[in-house]
Scaffold this active site. Structure first.
Site, PDB file in Angstrom:
ATOM      1  N   ARG A  39       0.815  -1.221   0.000  1.00  0.00           N
ATOM      2  CA  ARG A  39       0.000   0.000   0.000  1.00  0.00           C
ATOM      3  C   ARG A  39       0.850   1.275   0.000  1.00  0.00           C
ATOM      4  O   ARG A  39       0.451   2.292  -0.552  1.00  0.00           O
ATOM      5  CB  ARG A  39      -0.934  -0.019   1.194  1.00  0.00           C
ATOM      6  CG  ARG A  39      -1.991  -1.094   1.026  1.00  0.00           C
ATOM      7  CD  ARG A  39      -2.996  -0.942   2.083  1.00  0.00           C
ATOM      8  NE  ARG A  39      -4.052  -1.925   1.968  1.00  0.00           N
ATOM      9  CZ  ARG A  39      -5.103  -1.947   2.769  1.00  0.00           C
ATOM     10  NH1 ARG A  39      -5.210  -1.047   3.710  1.00  0.00           N
ATOM     11  NH2 ARG A  39      -6.023  -2.858   2.632  1.00  0.00           N
ATOM     12  N   ASP A 148     -15.878   9.113   9.074  1.00  0.00           N
ATOM     13  CA  ASP A 148     -14.770   8.193   8.792  1.00  0.00           C
ATOM     14  C   ASP A 148     -13.478   8.985   8.957  1.00  0.00           C
ATOM     15  O   ASP A 148     -13.479  10.219   8.918  1.00  0.00           O
ATOM     16  CB  ASP A 148     -14.880   7.651   7.362  1.00  0.00           C
ATOM     17  CG  ASP A 148     -14.089   6.348   7.182  1.00  0.00           C
ATOM     18  OD1 ASP A 148     -14.704   5.270   7.220  1.00  0.00           O
ATOM     19  OD2 ASP A 148     -12.848   6.413   7.010  1.00  0.00           O
TER      20      ASP A 148
HETATM   21  C1  LIG Z   1     -13.909  -1.999   6.305  1.00  0.00           C
HETATM   22  S1  LIG Z   1     -14.534  -0.358   6.319  1.00  0.00           S
HETATM   23  C2  LIG Z   1     -16.186  -0.646   6.906  1.00  0.00           C
HETATM   24  C3  LIG Z   1     -17.200   0.250   6.230  1.00  0.00           C
HETATM   25  C4  LIG Z   1     -18.649   0.023   6.646  1.00  0.00           C
HETATM   26  N1  LIG Z   1     -18.848   0.286   8.050  1.00  0.00           N
HETATM   27  C5  LIG Z   1     -19.095  -1.378   6.289  1.00  0.00           C
HETATM   28  O1  LIG Z   1     -19.198  -2.223   7.186  1.00  0.00           O
HETATM   29  O2  LIG Z   1     -19.337  -1.648   5.108  1.00  0.00           O
HETATM   30  C6  LIG Z   1     -13.709   0.327   7.745  1.00  0.00           C
HETATM   31  C7  LIG Z   1     -13.676   1.838   7.756  1.00  0.00           C
HETATM   32  O3  LIG Z   1     -13.233   2.268   9.051  1.00  0.00           O
HETATM   33  C8  LIG Z   1     -12.465   3.439   8.878  1.00  0.00           C
HETATM   34  N2  LIG Z   1     -11.631   3.642  10.085  1.00  0.00           N
HETATM   35  C9  LIG Z   1     -10.553   2.922  10.486  1.00  0.00           C
HETATM   36  N3  LIG Z   1     -10.051   3.408  11.615  1.00  0.00           N
HETATM   37  C10 LIG Z   1     -10.837   4.463  11.965  1.00  0.00           C
HETATM   38  C11 LIG Z   1     -10.828   5.387  13.040  1.00  0.00           C
HETATM   39  N4  LIG Z   1      -9.908   5.331  14.018  1.00  0.00           N
HETATM   40  N5  LIG Z   1     -11.770   6.357  13.068  1.00  0.00           N
HETATM   41  C12 LIG Z   1     -12.709   6.429  12.100  1.00  0.00           C
HETATM   42  N6  LIG Z   1     -12.776   5.588  11.055  1.00  0.00           N
HETATM   43  C13 LIG Z   1     -11.850   4.610  10.988  1.00  0.00           C
HETATM   44  C14 LIG Z   1     -11.673   3.176   7.613  1.00  0.00           C
HETATM   45  O4  LIG Z   1     -11.205   4.371   7.025  1.00  0.00           O
HETATM   46  C15 LIG Z   1     -12.711   2.429   6.748  1.00  0.00           C
HETATM   47  O5  LIG Z   1     -13.360   3.296   5.877  1.00  0.00           O
END
Ligand SMILES: C[S@@+](CC[C@H](N)C(=O)[O-])C[C@H]1O[C@@H](n2cnc3c(N)ncnc32)[C@H](O)[C@@H]1O
Length: 278
Positions: A39, A148
């Protein structure tokens, strides 16, 4: 770029892993090293560095981190999402959560929060289901917030433009009602209709922050497929803090592999394996 330029030294891997866990909460165990190297590679090329180690060294030089952190976070977060992902939650919302919330409260305005909203599909799925309910008898208004940490994902969520194949899980009558196709026959993208976009807002927010700038009377919080990346103690803090933003009787939905938060946060009322109520 020679193959050696793609490999992070142990020291550099550890410093990035510490930085990311401290800032975002995401664990990067040694098994994630290949993923991280892959990445970072794109970013290293874009900035014309000789390799990933030079990128990491520069990152920790004075003043570099502030400007680069957003890109680094975009690079390390896993953003996989879908419309109607884990659809049982949306059925539960329609059949159980919303009727119960409307019955319990005189206010006919529901607030829903997608607390790791990625590209916005979870928030728009909730908006589709709620809007459909209002057309089929239920009388209420709703507002949806998506948050996010990834700026790139928030940009996509706000634009609400998606490749056409992403709407394959959306029932055909909802595709017709809630998505626009481009007039250009060569363009294979769709856009969420303005009526739904107006109900849905996105904001950058880190779940690791000590305080969340969000109302404290939210009805339903989706926090799915993000807790799994956090340490147990971080999971506890995040879930407790999210719950403090729910109104009494409000619901928290977590991802299907995250039902363990039940054992992490004492006192959570489990309604279904991945649905909790305060
Ligand atoms: C795998 S996606 C899940 C998206 C959605 N909730 C779903 O289940 O389809 C995880 C998301 O969490 C966000 N994320 C990770 N760490 C985070 C943090 N500390 N605060 C806010 N968002 C975070 C990432 O940027 C990513 O967009």
């Amino acid at each position: 770029m020679p193959a050696s330029a793609l490999h992070l030294s142990d020291r550099h891997f550890r410093s990035i892993a510490q930085l990311i866990e401290g800032q975002v909460g995401i664990k990067l165990p040694p098994g994630k090293r290949l993923m991280l190297e892959g990445r970072l590679h794109k970013r290293v090329r874009a900035l014309n560095y000789s390799g990933v180690n030079e990128y990491v060294e520069t990152l920790f030089e004075a003043d570099q981190l502030d400007s680069e952190l957003t890109h680094l976070i975009d690079a390390v977060t896993t953003n996989k999402t879908d419309f109607f992902r884990e659809p049982a939650h949306f059925t539960f919302m329609r059949e159980a959560a919303v009727p119960s919330l409307l019955k319990a409260h005189s206010r006919n305005q529901l607030k829903v929060w997608s607390a790791a909203s990625s590209a916005g599909m979870e928030a728009y799925t909730a908006a589709i289901v709620l809007d459909d309910m209002t057309r089929t008898g239920s009388r209420f208004a709703f507002r949806i917030l998506g948050t996010d940490i990834s700026s790139a994902m928030l940009q996509q969520a706000r634009a609400a433009i998606y490749p056409r194949e992403t709407i394959s899980p959306v029932p055909p009558e909802f595709v017709k009602r809630y998505f626009l196709r481009s007039r250009d026959p060569l363009c294979d993208e769709v856009r969420v209709v303005p009526e739904l976009r107006r109900t849905t807002h996105f904001m950058r927010m880190n779940l690791m922050d000590a305080k969340y700038p969000v109302d404290r009377d939210v009805d339903i919080i989706f926090c799915r497929n993000v807790l799994i990346y956090f340490e147990r103690e971080t999971q506890r803090k995040v879930v407790e803090q999210l719950c403090s933003h729910l109104r009494p009787g409000g619901y928290l939905m977590v991802g299907h592999s995250e039902s363990m938060v039940h054992s992490v946060v004492p006192g959570l009322k489990q309604v279904q394996p991945t649905v909790f109520r305060v």
